[in-house]
Design a protein around this motif. Structure first.
Motif, PDB file in Angstrom:
ATOM      1  N   LEU A 107       0.823  -1.206   0.000  1.00 22.99           N
ATOM      2  CA  LEU A 107       0.000   0.000   0.000  1.00 22.99           C
ATOM      3  C   LEU A 107       0.861   1.260   0.000  1.00 22.99           C
ATOM      4  N   MET A 108       1.978   1.222   0.708  1.00 21.22           N
ATOM      5  CA  MET A 108       2.830   2.413   0.812  1.00 21.22           C
ATOM      6  C   MET A 108       3.764   2.586  -0.380  1.00 21.22           C
ATOM      7  N   THR A 109       4.203   1.468  -0.975  1.00 23.06           N
ATOM      8  CA  THR A 109       5.236   1.560  -2.014  1.00 23.06           C
ATOM      9  C   THR A 109       4.814   1.033  -3.380  1.00 23.06           C
ATOM     10  N   GLY A 110       3.775   0.176  -3.412  1.00 25.40           N
ATOM     11  CA  GLY A 110       3.397  -0.469  -4.665  1.00 25.40           C
ATOM     12  C   GLY A 110       4.290  -1.634  -5.024  1.00 25.40           C
ATOM     13  N   GLU A 111       5.221  -1.980  -4.150  1.00 24.26           N
ATOM     14  CA  GLU A 111       6.163  -3.068  -4.407  1.00 24.26           C
ATOM     15  C   GLU A 111       5.778  -4.309  -3.608  1.00 24.26           C
ATOM     16  N   GLY A 112       6.110  -5.496  -4.169  1.00 26.53           N
ATOM     17  CA  GLY A 112       5.845  -6.741  -3.470  1.00 26.53           C
ATOM     18  C   GLY A 112       4.424  -7.221  -3.670  1.00 26.53           C
ATOM     19  N   PRO A 113       4.030  -8.290  -2.954  1.00 29.89           N
ATOM     20  CA  PRO A 113       2.690  -8.858  -3.106  1.00 29.89           C
ATOM     21  C   PRO A 113       1.615  -7.927  -2.563  1.00 29.89           C
ATOM     22  N   MET A 114       0.445  -7.989  -3.172  1.00 28.44           N
ATOM     23  CA  MET A 114      -0.671  -7.146  -2.747  1.00 28.44           C
ATOM     24  C   MET A 114      -1.235  -7.582  -1.399  1.00 28.44           C
ATOM     25  N   LEU A 115      -1.263  -8.901  -1.169  1.00 27.37           N
ATOM     26  CA  LEU A 115      -1.922  -9.439   0.011  1.00 27.37           C
ATOM     27  C   LEU A 115      -0.929 -10.066   0.975  1.00 27.37           C
ATOM     28  N   VAL A 116      -1.247 -10.013   2.253  1.00 28.08           N
ATOM     29  CA  VAL A 116      -0.428 -10.659   3.274  1.00 28.08           C
ATOM     30  C   VAL A 116      -0.441 -12.166   3.034  1.00 28.08           C
ATOM     31  N   GLY A 117       0.723 -12.801   3.094  1.00 24.92           N
ATOM     32  CA  GLY A 117       0.806 -14.239   2.880  1.00 24.92           C
ATOM     33  C   GLY A 117       0.813 -14.632   1.426  1.00 24.92           C
ATOM     34  N   GLN A 118       0.960 -13.653   0.523  1.00 25.07           N
ATOM     35  CA  GLN A 118       0.915 -13.930  -0.910  1.00 25.07           C
ATOM     36  C   GLN A 118       2.313 -13.977  -1.520  1.00 25.07           C
ATOM     37  N   GLU A 119       3.345 -14.078  -0.686  1.00 24.04           N
ATOM     38  CA  GLU A 119       4.707 -14.120  -1.198  1.00 24.04           C
ATOM     39  C   GLU A 119       4.858 -15.261  -2.194  1.00 24.04           C
ATOM     40  N   GLY A 120       5.461 -14.945  -3.316  1.00 30.56           N
ATOM     41  CA  GLY A 120       5.669 -15.946  -4.353  1.00 30.56           C
ATOM     42  C   GLY A 120       4.542 -16.005  -5.355  1.00 30.56           C
ATOM     43  N   ALA A 121       3.411 -15.344  -5.066  1.00 34.59           N
ATOM     44  CA  ALA A 121       2.294 -15.311  -6.005  1.00 34.59           C
ATOM     45  C   ALA A 121       2.445 -14.108  -6.919  1.00 34.59           C
ATOM     46  N   PRO A 122       1.721 -14.070  -8.038  1.00 35.28           N
ATOM     47  CA  PRO A 122       1.799 -12.912  -8.920  1.00 35.28           C
ATOM     48  C   PRO A 122       1.444 -11.639  -8.168  1.00 35.28           C
ATOM     49  N   GLU A 123       2.207 -10.567  -8.383  1.00 37.90           N
ATOM     50  CA  GLU A 123       1.988  -9.341  -7.638  1.00 37.90           C
ATOM     51  C   GLU A 123       0.717  -8.626  -8.064  1.00 37.90           C
ATOM     52  N   ARG A 124       0.327  -8.763  -9.341  1.00 41.28           N
ATOM     53  CA  ARG A 124      -0.835  -8.050  -9.833  1.00 41.28           C
ATOM     54  C   ARG A 124      -1.750  -9.030 -10.556  1.00 41.28           C
ATOM     55  N   PRO A 125      -2.622  -9.763  -9.823  1.00 41.96           N
ATOM     56  CA  PRO A 125      -3.468 -10.753 -10.466  1.00 41.96           C
ATOM     57  C   PRO A 125      -4.419 -10.140 -11.476  1.00 41.96           C
ATOM     58  N   LEU A 126      -4.867  -8.927 -11.239  1.00 49.77           N
ATOM     59  CA  LEU A 126      -5.692  -8.227 -12.203  1.00 49.77           C
ATOM     60  C   LEU A 126      -5.640  -6.749 -11.895  1.00 49.77           C
ATOM     61  N   SER A 127      -5.839  -5.928 -12.908  1.00 52.11           N
ATOM     62  CA  SER A 127      -5.893  -4.491 -12.704  1.00 52.11           C
ATOM     63  C   SER A 127      -6.975  -3.912 -13.591  1.00 52.11           C
ATOM     64  N   LEU A 128      -7.534  -2.799 -13.147  1.00 51.92           N
ATOM     65  CA  LEU A 128      -8.643  -2.178 -13.845  1.00 51.92           C
ATOM     66  C   LEU A 128      -8.154  -1.515 -15.119  1.00 51.92           C
ATOM     67  N   ALA A 129      -8.854  -1.790 -16.227  1.00 55.60           N
ATOM     68  CA  ALA A 129      -8.491  -1.200 -17.512  1.00 55.60           C
ATOM     69  C   ALA A 129      -9.369   0.006 -17.794  1.00 55.60           C
ATOM     70  N   SER A 130      -8.906   0.859 -18.671  1.00 55.39           N
ATOM     71  CA  SER A 130      -9.667   2.043 -19.061  1.00 55.39           C
ATOM     72  C   SER A 130     -10.700   1.685 -20.115  1.00 55.39           C
ATOM     73  N   HIS A 131     -11.911   2.231 -19.995  1.00 50.55           N
ATOM     74  CA  HIS A 131     -12.933   2.004 -21.013  1.00 50.55           C
ATOM     75  C   HIS A 131     -12.531   2.652 -22.335  1.00 50.55           C
ATOM     76  N   SER A 132     -11.773   3.722 -22.265  1.00 48.33           N
ATOM     77  CA  SER A 132     -11.471   4.484 -23.469  1.00 48.33           C
ATOM     78  C   SER A 132     -10.527   3.757 -24.412  1.00 48.33           C
ATOM     79  N   ASP A 133      -9.643   2.895 -23.859  1.00 52.73           N
ATOM     80  CA  ASP A 133      -8.690   2.237 -24.746  1.00 52.73           C
ATOM     81  C   ASP A 133      -9.180   0.885 -25.249  1.00 52.73           C
ATOM     82  N   GLY A 134     -10.361   0.444 -24.782  1.00 51.37           N
ATOM     83  CA  GLY A 134     -10.942  -0.800 -25.277  1.00 51.37           C
ATOM     84  C   GLY A 134     -10.202  -2.046 -24.844  1.00 51.37           C
ATOM     85  N   GLY A 135      -9.243  -1.928 -23.914  1.00 49.63           N
ATOM     86  CA  GLY A 135      -8.469  -3.079 -23.487  1.00 49.63           C
ATOM     87  C   GLY A 135      -9.126  -3.814 -22.343  1.00 49.63           C
TER      88      GLY A 135
END
Length: 219
Positions: A62-90
């Motif tokens: 939360l403070m740095t944006g680095e490392g796993p998002m969730l406690v106990g998630q070490e070794g898991a993907p850091e960003r399982p999903l992220s919100l996309a912009s409607h404008s870019d159609g992605g």
């Protein structure tokens, strides 16, 4: 420092959390939550610790944006999903249950305009995402999980037996395993939860079909 705002919004959406629910859990105002969610104010040590205790979010992330998002998630993907912009159609659209029929047909209004879209690197090529409800597919799929789906054409249909599918049926959309039935006019619908009895579904009651490619679980 990475901007955690988009990932935090995606996490909130995937867990069905509104700003009101978050503010109630933290004992603060929705205005404060909105400020933090939009990245207008960085997380300090005290605030990050409070969010970690309430939701299991990693205070350091939360403070740095680095490392796993969730406690106990070490070794898991850091960003399982992220919100996309409607404008870019992605991104891949997260389809609400009431719009499932349109998702199976690939309707432009449903897939491009009415739904939140998420970037999920592991599931490129998926047509849509849908949230699991109920317990019929536990332990494989739990209520609240998000599954990535790839539409399967009904003409010249070929099933991968015992794979999980999202099926649009006369009685609504369901997530089940599909197995071969006793005759060619039916398919056998099977739950992973042994408390649910398998049943045969007439193929004529199948209006849409999507293969489950994988799941996203944020715990």
């Amino acid at each position: 420092m990475k901007n955690v705002s988009s990932d935090l919004k995606a996490w909130m959406m995937s867990n069905g959390l509104t700003q009101k629910k978050i503010s109630d859990a933290l004992g603060t105002s929705t205005a404060y939550v909105n400020t933090m969610m939009c990245g207008k104010k960085p997380f300090g040590r005290a605030a990050a610790k409070k969010w970690q205790e309430a939701f299991g979010l990693n205070a350091s992330w939360l403070m740095t944006g680095e490392g796993p998002m969730l406690v106990g998630q070490e070794g898991a993907p850091e960003r399982p999903l992220s919100l996309a912009s409607h404008s870019d159609g992605g991104g891949i659209p997260l389809i609400p249950v009431e719009a499932m029929a349109g998702a199976f047909r690939g309707e432009r209004t449903v897939l491009e305009y009415e739904c939140e879209r998420y970037i999920v690197p592991a599931f490129e090529g998926a047509d849509f995402l849908v949230r699991v409800t109920g317990d019929s597919m536990v332990p494989t799929f739990r209520s609240g999980d998000i599954v990535a789906c790839q539409r399967v054409p009904l003409d010249n249909l070929f099933f991968q037996w015992n794979r999980a599918y999202v099926l649009d049926t006369t009685q609504g959309a369901i997530i089940k395993r599909v197995r071969q039935a006793g005759d060619t006019g039916h398919i056998l619908i099977v739950s992973d939860n042994a408390e649910y009895t398998p049943f045969e579904l007439p193929r004529e009651q199948l209006h849409g079909l999507a293969l489950v490619r994988g799941l996203i679980r944020l715990e």
